[in-house]
Design a protein around this motif. Structure first.
Motif, PDB file in Angstrom:
ATOM      1  N   ASP A   1      74.313  14.976 -39.569  1.00 27.65           N
ATOM      2  CA  ASP A   1      74.462  15.293 -40.984  1.00 27.65           C
ATOM      3  C   ASP A   1      75.618  16.250 -41.252  1.00 27.65           C
ATOM      4  OD1 ASP A   1      72.162  13.798 -41.764  1.00 27.65           O
ATOM      5  OD2 ASP A   1      70.939  15.389 -40.928  1.00 27.65           O
ATOM      6  N   GLU A   2      76.242  16.760 -40.197  1.00 27.05           N
ATOM      7  CA  GLU A   2      77.324  17.709 -40.382  1.00 27.05           C
ATOM      8  C   GLU A   2      78.572  17.003 -40.902  1.00 27.05           C
ATOM      9  OE1 GLU A   2      77.959  19.705 -36.735  1.00 27.05           O
ATOM     10  OE2 GLU A   2      76.031  20.763 -36.750  1.00 27.05           O
ATOM     11  N   GLU A   3      79.210  17.592 -41.902  1.00 26.10           N
ATOM     12  CA  GLU A   3      80.410  17.025 -42.493  1.00 26.10           C
ATOM     13  C   GLU A   3      81.631  17.841 -42.093  1.00 26.10           C
ATOM     14  OE1 GLU A   3      79.954  16.774 -46.654  1.00 26.10           O
ATOM     15  OE2 GLU A   3      78.267  15.362 -46.582  1.00 26.10           O
ATOM     16  N   ASP A   4      82.759  17.177 -42.085  1.00 26.13           N
ATOM     17  CA  ASP A   4      84.011  17.854 -41.772  1.00 26.13           C
ATOM     18  C   ASP A   4      84.401  18.733 -42.954  1.00 26.13           C
ATOM     19  OD1 ASP A   4      86.404  18.698 -40.851  1.00 26.13           O
ATOM     20  OD2 ASP A   4      87.356  16.723 -40.751  1.00 26.13           O
ATOM     21  N   SER A   5      84.506  20.038 -42.722  1.00 27.26           N
ATOM     22  CA  SER A   5      84.824  20.971 -43.806  1.00 27.26           C
ATOM     23  C   SER A   5      86.231  20.758 -44.345  1.00 27.26           C
ATOM     24  CB  SER A   5      84.641  22.412 -43.328  1.00 27.26           C
ATOM     25  OG  SER A   5      85.478  22.669 -42.196  1.00 27.26           O
ATOM     26  N   ASN A   6      87.145  20.219 -43.531  1.00 29.21           N
ATOM     27  CA  ASN A   6      88.525  19.987 -43.967  1.00 29.21           C
ATOM     28  C   ASN A   6      88.694  18.674 -44.718  1.00 29.21           C
ATOM     29  OD1 ASN A   6      89.369  22.379 -42.682  1.00 29.21           O
ATOM     30  ND2 ASN A   6      89.563  21.311 -40.716  1.00 29.21           N
ATOM     31  N   ARG A   7      87.650  17.879 -44.735  1.00 28.59           N
ATOM     32  CA  ARG A   7      87.746  16.592 -45.412  1.00 28.59           C
ATOM     33  C   ARG A   7      87.485  16.775 -46.909  1.00 28.59           C
ATOM     34  NH1 ARG A   7      84.117  11.264 -43.877  1.00 28.59           N
ATOM     35  NH2 ARG A   7      85.126   9.816 -45.339  1.00 28.59           N
ATOM     36  N   PRO A   8      88.426  16.412 -47.771  1.00 29.93           N
ATOM     37  CA  PRO A   8      88.217  16.635 -49.219  1.00 29.93           C
ATOM     38  C   PRO A   8      87.130  15.725 -49.772  1.00 29.93           C
ATOM     39  CG  PRO A   8      90.188  15.314 -48.845  1.00 29.93           C
ATOM     40  CD  PRO A   8      89.701  15.750 -47.482  1.00 29.93           C
ATOM     41  N   LYS A   9      86.413  16.251 -50.761  1.00 31.26           N
ATOM     42  CA  LYS A   9      85.388  15.457 -51.419  1.00 31.26           C
ATOM     43  C   LYS A   9      86.041  14.492 -52.387  1.00 31.26           C
ATOM     44  CE  LYS A   9      81.697  18.880 -51.039  1.00 31.26           C
ATOM     45  NZ  LYS A   9      80.672  19.676 -51.771  1.00 31.26           N
ATOM     46  N   ARG A  10      85.507  13.291 -52.455  1.00 27.48           N
ATOM     47  CA  ARG A  10      86.087  12.250 -53.283  1.00 27.48           C
ATOM     48  C   ARG A  10      85.138  11.869 -54.403  1.00 27.48           C
ATOM     49  NH1 ARG A  10      90.538   9.745 -50.989  1.00 27.48           N
ATOM     50  NH2 ARG A  10      90.995  10.383 -48.845  1.00 27.48           N
ATOM     51  N   CYS A  11      85.719  11.368 -55.470  1.00 27.05           N
ATOM     52  CA  CYS A  11      84.934  10.889 -56.599  1.00 27.05           C
ATOM     53  C   CYS A  11      84.143   9.661 -56.173  1.00 27.05           C
ATOM     54  CB  CYS A  11      85.861  10.559 -57.764  1.00 27.05           C
ATOM     55  SG  CYS A  11      85.063   9.734 -59.149  1.00 27.05           S
ATOM     56  N   SER A  12      82.894   9.604 -56.560  1.00 30.20           N
ATOM     57  CA  SER A  12      82.051   8.472 -56.183  1.00 30.20           C
ATOM     58  C   SER A  12      82.393   7.209 -56.954  1.00 30.20           C
ATOM     59  CB  SER A  12      80.572   8.819 -56.399  1.00 30.20           C
ATOM     60  OG  SER A  12      80.339   9.119 -57.768  1.00 30.20           O
ATOM     61  N   LEU A  13      83.246   7.316 -57.994  1.00 32.00           N
ATOM     62  CA  LEU A  13      83.616   6.149 -58.794  1.00 32.00           C
ATOM     63  C   LEU A  13      84.939   5.549 -58.345  1.00 32.00           C
ATOM     64  CD1 LEU A  13      82.929   4.323 -61.202  1.00 32.00           C
ATOM     65  CD2 LEU A  13      84.182   5.934 -62.659  1.00 32.00           C
ATOM     66  N   CYS A  14      86.010   6.371 -58.394  1.00 34.65           N
ATOM     67  CA  CYS A  14      87.334   5.851 -58.020  1.00 34.65           C
ATOM     68  C   CYS A  14      87.723   6.184 -56.590  1.00 34.65           C
ATOM     69  CB  CYS A  14      88.389   6.392 -58.982  1.00 34.65           C
ATOM     70  SG  CYS A  14      88.642   8.189 -58.879  1.00 34.65           S
ATOM     71  N   ARG A  15      86.910   6.988 -55.889  1.00 37.78           N
ATOM     72  CA  ARG A  15      87.122   7.362 -54.496  1.00 37.78           C
ATOM     73  C   ARG A  15      88.406   8.164 -54.290  1.00 37.78           C
ATOM     74  NH1 ARG A  15      82.793   7.882 -52.518  1.00 37.78           N
ATOM     75  NH2 ARG A  15      83.768   7.911 -50.465  1.00 37.78           N
ATOM     76  N   GLN A  16      88.855   8.905 -55.314  1.00 30.31           N
ATOM     77  CA  GLN A  16      90.029   9.753 -55.207  1.00 30.31           C
ATOM     78  C   GLN A  16      89.594  11.214 -55.146  1.00 30.31           C
ATOM     79  OE1 GLN A  16      93.147   8.601 -54.761  1.00 30.31           O
ATOM     80  NE2 GLN A  16      92.213   6.548 -54.777  1.00 30.31           N
ATOM     81  N   PRO A  17      90.324  12.070 -54.404  1.00 27.46           N
ATOM     82  CA  PRO A  17      89.934  13.482 -54.305  1.00 27.46           C
ATOM     83  C   PRO A  17      90.344  14.267 -55.547  1.00 27.46           C
ATOM     84  CG  PRO A  17      91.915  13.075 -53.032  1.00 27.46           C
ATOM     85  CD  PRO A  17      91.476  11.733 -53.560  1.00 27.46           C
ATOM     86  N   GLY A  18      89.753  15.453 -55.707  1.00 25.76           N
ATOM     87  CA  GLY A  18      90.157  16.369 -56.760  1.00 25.76           C
ATOM     88  C   GLY A  18      89.262  16.395 -57.972  1.00 25.76           C
ATOM     89  N   HIS A  19      88.327  15.511 -58.077  1.00 27.36           N
ATOM     90  CA  HIS A  19      87.430  15.510 -59.236  1.00 27.36           C
ATOM     91  C   HIS A  19      86.133  14.805 -58.858  1.00 27.36           C
ATOM     92  CE1 HIS A  19      89.667  11.675 -59.513  1.00 27.36           C
ATOM     93  NE2 HIS A  19      88.503  11.199 -59.949  1.00 27.36           N
ATOM     94  N   THR A  20      85.174  14.854 -59.787  1.00 24.97           N
ATOM     95  CA  THR A  20      83.883  14.217 -59.588  1.00 24.97           C
ATOM     96  C   THR A  20      83.741  13.027 -60.527  1.00 24.97           C
ATOM     97  OG1 THR A  20      82.790  15.660 -61.181  1.00 24.97           O
ATOM     98  CG2 THR A  20      82.852  16.411 -58.891  1.00 24.97           C
ATOM     99  N   ARG A  21      82.594  12.378 -60.430  1.00 25.53           N
ATOM    100  CA  ARG A  21      82.362  11.203 -61.269  1.00 25.53           C
ATOM    101  C   ARG A  21      82.339  11.567 -62.761  1.00 25.53           C
ATOM    102  NH1 ARG A  21      79.787   6.258 -59.914  1.00 25.53           N
ATOM    103  NH2 ARG A  21      79.084   5.101 -61.753  1.00 25.53           N
ATOM    104  N   ARG A  22      81.813  12.766 -63.095  1.00 27.02           N
ATOM    105  CA  ARG A  22      81.726  13.160 -64.499  1.00 27.02           C
ATOM    106  C   ARG A  22      83.089  13.406 -65.118  1.00 27.02           C
ATOM    107  NH1 ARG A  22      76.609  17.395 -64.897  1.00 27.02           N
ATOM    108  NH2 ARG A  22      74.972  15.901 -64.297  1.00 27.02           N
ATOM    109  N   SER A  23      84.021  13.968 -64.332  1.00 24.54           N
ATOM    110  CA  SER A  23      85.351  14.260 -64.852  1.00 24.54           C
ATOM    111  C   SER A  23      86.390  13.240 -64.433  1.00 24.54           C
ATOM    112  CB  SER A  23      85.789  15.655 -64.389  1.00 24.54           C
ATOM    113  OG  SER A  23      85.818  15.713 -62.962  1.00 24.54           O
ATOM    114  N   CYS A  24      85.952  12.062 -64.023  1.00 22.40           N
ATOM    115  CA  CYS A  24      86.882  11.037 -63.533  1.00 22.40           C
ATOM    116  C   CYS A  24      87.738  10.522 -64.694  1.00 22.40           C
ATOM    117  CB  CYS A  24      86.097   9.896 -62.896  1.00 22.40           C
ATOM    118  SG  CYS A  24      87.156   8.566 -62.257  1.00 22.40           S
TER     119      CYS A  24
END
Length: 208
Positions: free
Chosen positions: A172-195
């Motif tokens: 279950d451990e995630e890479d801390s250096n890996r950026p989180k991606r939007c679950s809709l467009c799969r791009q980093p820097g924002h979430t699904r709500r602010s996509c």
């Protein structure tokens, strides 16, 4: 609880896991009794067919027999000591493909090297045990011990998503250096709500 055995128990007790402890124990006892009755009937029916071994063993042996012709036999595994270099013979207590190949080469009946736990008579003896019905609450002896009061801070929230109590493991451990991606467009820097894709879709829908 994240182990395979725990997950199996959770799936069986899924409908009663939020009940009090007494109800949970009763449900577990009742389901276990039903399981033993069903398995006992199945074992008894298989005994009536004059079969010697359980269906599980027969399937495993048939699968291993399909690989027997793929081996060139050199008699190195010890059938007398029930050992083989693949360790399957020692772990499962029935013949692996290598041992079956040795039996076929030596014209030896493989049934003599199967542990008795796989015989239908042994399987039936497991489920032959009876279950005593639980004593009704009206016949319980009087209790004069301490009174247990539940902690109100441990109660589950009535609204909102429940907090996970799952124990994290290495998988279950995630890479801390890996950026989180939007679950809709799969791009980093924002979430699904602010996509921005959601806003673009809304504007394009308005022009139509």
């Amino acid at each position: 609880m994240t182990t395979n055995i725990s997950e199996c128990m959770n799936s069986i007790l899924n409908s009663v896991r939020n009940l009090p402890v007494c109800s949970l124990v009763k449900a577990t006892y009742g389901r276990l009794a039903k399981l033993f009755v069903r398995k006992g009937r199945e074992a008894k029916a298989q005994l009536g067919t004059r079969k010697e071994f359980s269906q599980h063993l027969v399937k495993c042996i048939e699968a291993n027999l399909k690989m027997v012709r793929c081996f060139t036999v050199t008699l190195l595994c010890s059938l007398a000591n029930q050992t083989c270099d693949c360790r399957s013979f020692q772990a499962l207590y029935f013949l692996c493909p290598h041992a079956l190949a040795c039996c076929a080469y030596s014209r030896v009946n493989w049934t003599a090297y199967v542990h008795r736990v796989y015989r239908l008579s042994s399987v039936f003896s497991v489920y032959r045990m009876g279950f005593t019905p639980p004593i009704l609450e009206g016949f319980w002896p009087p209790y004069d011990g301490p009174t247990v009061i539940p902690d109100p801070n441990k109660r589950l929230a009535r609204e909102g998503r429940p907090r996970s109590t799952r124990i994290q493991t290495n998988m279950d451990e995630e890479d801390s250096n890996r950026p989180k991606r939007c679950s809709l467009c799969r791009q980093p820097g924002h979430t699904r709500r602010s996509c921005p894709q959601v806003e673009g879709a809304a504007h394009s829908g308005g022009h139509e």
